[in-house]
Motif scaffolding. Structure first.
Motif, PDB file in Angstrom:
ATOM      1  N   THR A 229       0.835  -1.208   0.000  1.00  0.00           N
ATOM      2  CA  THR A 229       0.000   0.000   0.000  1.00  0.00           C
ATOM      3  C   THR A 229       0.865   1.252   0.000  1.00  0.00           C
ATOM      4  O   THR A 229       0.562   2.234  -0.690  1.00  0.00           O
ATOM      5  N   GLY A 230       1.966   1.215   0.756  1.00  0.00           N
ATOM      6  CA  GLY A 230       2.889   2.344   0.726  1.00  0.00           C
ATOM      7  C   GLY A 230       3.434   2.590  -0.667  1.00  0.00           C
ATOM      8  O   GLY A 230       3.565   3.742  -1.102  1.00  0.00           O
ATOM      9  N   CYS A 231       3.714   1.516  -1.380  1.00  0.00           N
ATOM     10  CA  CYS A 231       4.234   1.638  -2.747  1.00  0.00           C
ATOM     11  C   CYS A 231       3.187   2.258  -3.678  1.00  0.00           C
ATOM     12  O   CYS A 231       3.500   3.118  -4.506  1.00  0.00           O
ATOM     13  N   TYR A 232       1.937   1.826  -3.543  1.00  0.00           N
ATOM     14  CA  TYR A 232       0.863   2.417  -4.355  1.00  0.00           C
ATOM     15  C   TYR A 232       0.704   3.902  -4.052  1.00  0.00           C
ATOM     16  O   TYR A 232       0.521   4.723  -4.966  1.00  0.00           O
ATOM     17  N   LEU A 233       0.755   4.247  -2.783  1.00  0.00           N
ATOM     18  CA  LEU A 233       0.619   5.653  -2.395  1.00  0.00           C
ATOM     19  C   LEU A 233       1.754   6.474  -2.976  1.00  0.00           C
ATOM     20  O   LEU A 233       1.535   7.580  -3.509  1.00  0.00           O
ATOM     21  N   ALA A 234       2.976   5.947  -2.910  1.00  0.00           N
ATOM     22  CA  ALA A 234       4.122   6.670  -3.467  1.00  0.00           C
ATOM     23  C   ALA A 234       3.958   6.876  -4.966  1.00  0.00           C
ATOM     24  O   ALA A 234       4.257   7.954  -5.497  1.00  0.00           O
ATOM     25  N   GLY A 235       3.475   5.855  -5.664  1.00  0.00           N
ATOM     26  CA  GLY A 235       3.250   5.997  -7.101  1.00  0.00           C
ATOM     27  C   GLY A 235       2.228   7.069  -7.418  1.00  0.00           C
ATOM     28  O   GLY A 235       2.365   7.812  -8.402  1.00  0.00           O
ATOM     29  N   LEU A 236       1.197   7.156  -6.587  1.00  0.00           N
ATOM     30  CA  LEU A 236       0.180   8.196  -6.771  1.00  0.00           C
ATOM     31  C   LEU A 236       0.796   9.577  -6.587  1.00  0.00           C
ATOM     32  O   LEU A 236       0.519  10.509  -7.365  1.00  0.00           O
ATOM     33  N   LEU A 237       1.657   9.707  -5.578  1.00  0.00           N
ATOM     34  CA  LEU A 237       2.310  10.995  -5.328  1.00  0.00           C
ATOM     35  C   LEU A 237       3.228  11.383  -6.486  1.00  0.00           C
ATOM     36  O   LEU A 237       3.299  12.564  -6.856  1.00  0.00           O
TER      37      LEU A 237
END
Length: 268
Positions: A229-237
């Motif tokens: 989930t952290g990786c997905y959030l970083a990609g969104l940012l």
């Protein structure tokens, strides 16, 4: 235990081979896909020669092997494994046997992973009908296939249908399993991704942050799902041009994956 079984019973005894397969599943669960694949490929032919190619344990091990290919990122090998296994399970057990339904689900997933989203949608729809009839509409396996169908709809660009189905699955999982169940949290993560793909960036960010906090609380800060989930959030940012924030999140994810999965793991 495996060493003891080899010493006492012999390396080719069915019980010894079963213990070896259990160890291969442990390696898979730890993310050691290469080791799991090596063991499955060596042990399955031996076990089949002892108990027969259509024995349930052999079919289950073949399913595990295809799953390990999937975990290692070898989608072609996984798809090939699922296709041949599906044919054999259909012949031996029937098309709607619960074990066959599991393989149908993973086969459809591999089809989607190869980029054939519309074919996957059709397969998941047929599978969902079968699971609702055979297992029941509230069975966890049925809800997981609903989740997979929503993901296939998202991959095909049908975002409104995808989000509506994710909302439905999330409601059912929260009711049947609880809001903090890992499978419920997985659906919340998938729903956030669908919103992001549909252009609902603000909604997606809020959802990812909620899932991240939930997974940290329920699973722990360095659980693989939390790091995902952290990786997905970083990609969104990154997509929003918020690079400094993204780098900070990626740093946490990379360090966590190195500690939990190892520097050479495919996810790291």
């Amino acid at each position: 235990v495996w060493d003891d079984a080899k010493r006492v019973l012999g390396p080719s005894h069915p019980t010894t081979l079963s213990v070896g397969l259990s160890l291969a599943r442990v390696w898979h669960g730890l993310g050691g896909y290469a080791r799991a694949i090596q063991m499955f490929e060596a042990l399955i032919p031996e076990l089949a020669s002892k108990v027969g190619t259509d024995h349930q344990e052999v079919l289950d091990a073949r399913h595990n092997l295809a799953w390990s290919y999937r975990g290692a990122g070898d989608i072609d090998a996984a798809l090939s494994g699922y296709q041949s296994l599906l044919a054999d399970k259909t012949r031996v057990l029937g098309y709607d046997h619960p074990s066959t339904l599991q393989t149908r689900n993973n086969h459809a997933w591999a089809i989607r992973a190869k980029g054939n989203a519309e074919e996957a949608v059709a397969l998941f729809r047929g599978l969902l009908e079968a699971k609702q009839r055979v297992l029941g509409p509230q069975a966890l396996s049925t809800l997981i296939t609903m989740d997979n169908l929503a993901g296939a709809l998202r991959a095909s660009g049908r975002y409104d249908e995808s989000i509506a189905l994710f909302d439905c699955v999330l409601s059912e999982k929260a009711k049947e399993l609880g809001s903090d169940h890992p499978s419920t949290l997985a659906t919340k993560n998938n729903r956030a991704y669908a919103h992001a793909q549909a252009g609902g960036i603000a909604d997606a960010e809020a959802m990812y942050l909620e899932v991240l906090n939930d997974r940290m609380r329920v699973l722990g800060n360095e659980h693989p799902a939390t790091l995902d989930t952290g990786c997905y959030l970083a990609g969104l940012l990154v997509g929003e041009g918020r690079y400094v924030e993204a780098i900070d999140v990626y740093d946490v994810v990379v360090r966590g994956r190195e500690r939990v999965l190892g520097e050479d793991h495919v996810a790291t």
